[in-house]
Design an enzyme around this catalytic site. Sequence first.
Site, mmCIF file in Angstrom:
data_model
loop_
_atom_site.group_PDB
_atom_site.id
_atom_site.type_symbol
_atom_site.label_atom_id
_atom_site.label_comp_id
_atom_site.label_asym_id
_atom_site.label_seq_id
_atom_site.Cartn_x
_atom_site.Cartn_y
_atom_site.Cartn_z
ATOM 1 N N ASP A 10 -0.414 -13.640 -4.042
ATOM 2 C CA ASP A 10 -1.838 -13.894 -4.229
ATOM 3 C C ASP A 10 -2.252 -13.192 -5.535
ATOM 4 O O ASP A 10 -1.598 -12.237 -5.960
ATOM 5 C CB ASP A 10 -2.600 -13.300 -3.024
ATOM 6 C CG ASP A 10 -4.088 -13.272 -3.236
ATOM 7 O OD1 ASP A 10 -4.670 -14.353 -3.389
ATOM 8 O OD2 ASP A 10 -4.670 -12.174 -3.253
ATOM 9 N N TYR A 12 -5.938 -12.336 -6.919
ATOM 10 C CA TYR A 12 -7.071 -11.410 -7.043
ATOM 11 C C TYR A 12 -7.063 -10.359 -5.940
ATOM 12 O O TYR A 12 -7.110 -10.696 -4.764
ATOM 13 C CB TYR A 12 -8.379 -12.197 -7.052
ATOM 14 C CG TYR A 12 -8.374 -13.226 -8.158
ATOM 15 C CD1 TYR A 12 -8.383 -12.820 -9.489
ATOM 16 C CD2 TYR A 12 -8.280 -14.584 -7.878
ATOM 17 C CE1 TYR A 12 -8.322 -13.746 -10.517
ATOM 18 C CE2 TYR A 12 -8.223 -15.522 -8.902
ATOM 19 C CZ TYR A 12 -8.244 -15.095 -10.220
ATOM 20 O OH TYR A 12 -8.170 -16.009 -11.228
ATOM 21 N N ARG A 41 -17.899 -11.338 -3.901
ATOM 22 C CA ARG A 41 -16.572 -11.696 -3.378
ATOM 23 C C ARG A 41 -16.697 -12.386 -2.011
ATOM 24 O O ARG A 41 -16.035 -13.382 -1.744
ATOM 25 C CB ARG A 41 -15.718 -10.437 -3.258
ATOM 26 C CG ARG A 41 -14.372 -10.604 -2.562
ATOM 27 C CD ARG A 41 -13.398 -11.398 -3.373
ATOM 28 N NE ARG A 41 -12.048 -11.396 -2.761
ATOM 29 C CZ ARG A 41 -11.037 -12.119 -3.192
ATOM 30 N NH1 ARG A 41 -11.182 -12.926 -4.229
ATOM 31 N NH2 ARG A 41 -9.871 -12.065 -2.612
ATOM 32 N N SER A 118 -2.405 -19.116 -5.743
ATOM 33 C CA SER A 118 -3.778 -18.605 -5.733
ATOM 34 C C SER A 118 -4.813 -19.712 -5.607
ATOM 35 O O SER A 118 -4.570 -20.855 -6.000
ATOM 36 C CB SER A 118 -4.016 -17.834 -7.031
ATOM 37 O OG SER A 118 -5.369 -17.478 -7.187
ATOM 38 N N ASN A 119 -5.971 -19.328 -5.101
ATOM 39 C CA ASN A 119 -7.137 -20.209 -5.109
ATOM 40 C C ASN A 119 -7.640 -20.448 -6.536
ATOM 41 O O ASN A 119 -8.327 -21.437 -6.795
ATOM 42 C CB ASN A 119 -8.282 -19.577 -4.304
ATOM 43 C CG ASN A 119 -8.146 -19.788 -2.812
ATOM 44 O OD1 ASN A 119 -7.366 -20.620 -2.352
ATOM 45 N ND2 ASN A 119 -8.910 -19.032 -2.037
#
Length: 228
Positions: A10, A12, A41, A118-119
Amino acid sequence: VLPIKAVLFDAYGTLFDVHSISARADHFFPGRGAELAALWREKQIDYSRLRTLSNRYRRFSELTEDALVFALKRLGLPGSPALILELMAEYGHLELFPENRAALSHLRDIGLRLAILSNGDPPMLEQVVGHARLEGMFSHILSADAVGRFKTAPEVYQLGVDAFDVPAEYLLFVSSNGWDVCGAAWFGFTTFWINRRGEPAEELGIRPHASGRTMSELVDFVQSCLSR
Ligand code: LAC
């Protein structure tokens, strides 16, 4: 635990330390930075899930900006376009956690292939990877943007299987987000939770295969898997 063939990270909070975001926010709004960063967030992840559930995809950079606008309004903080631009730019300048560079090099040197999953959308990820001088460390930078859905949708985790062409359990997925390691474990990956702040595990009826406080403990776990 099976022999691991590759490690998926991942981005972040896991590879990249997002603390500088609250420091930057605090510079603009003294004493309120941590609160703003936390709500920002929370809304970012909230919007990623809402948009996935309702099939209303929007790139992660765009919904991150939407989340910032909401958080500023909710907290009653003034947000000019210039301020929003500056806070958003912070996403491209995140630093690696201190132990991460050595840990990544070590994993690569023992023959594992590494990837980001990751997103974040591709331009965001390329920027932060470039800023951290990590080009060449990863064999793939996989983005949820390729499937138009966000974690924990299985289609996102499937990108890892497709990239490495090995069954999911031979891939080790690493995240500092408790919910992300649960999604990844549901999907079928072997999972390692970097629990930097000593948080309780999510009550989702599934636990990561292993956890530790830092990426150095991840290296120890990988070595124990490989020597079995
Ligand atoms: C990511 C977010 C979830 O990088 O941290 O996918």
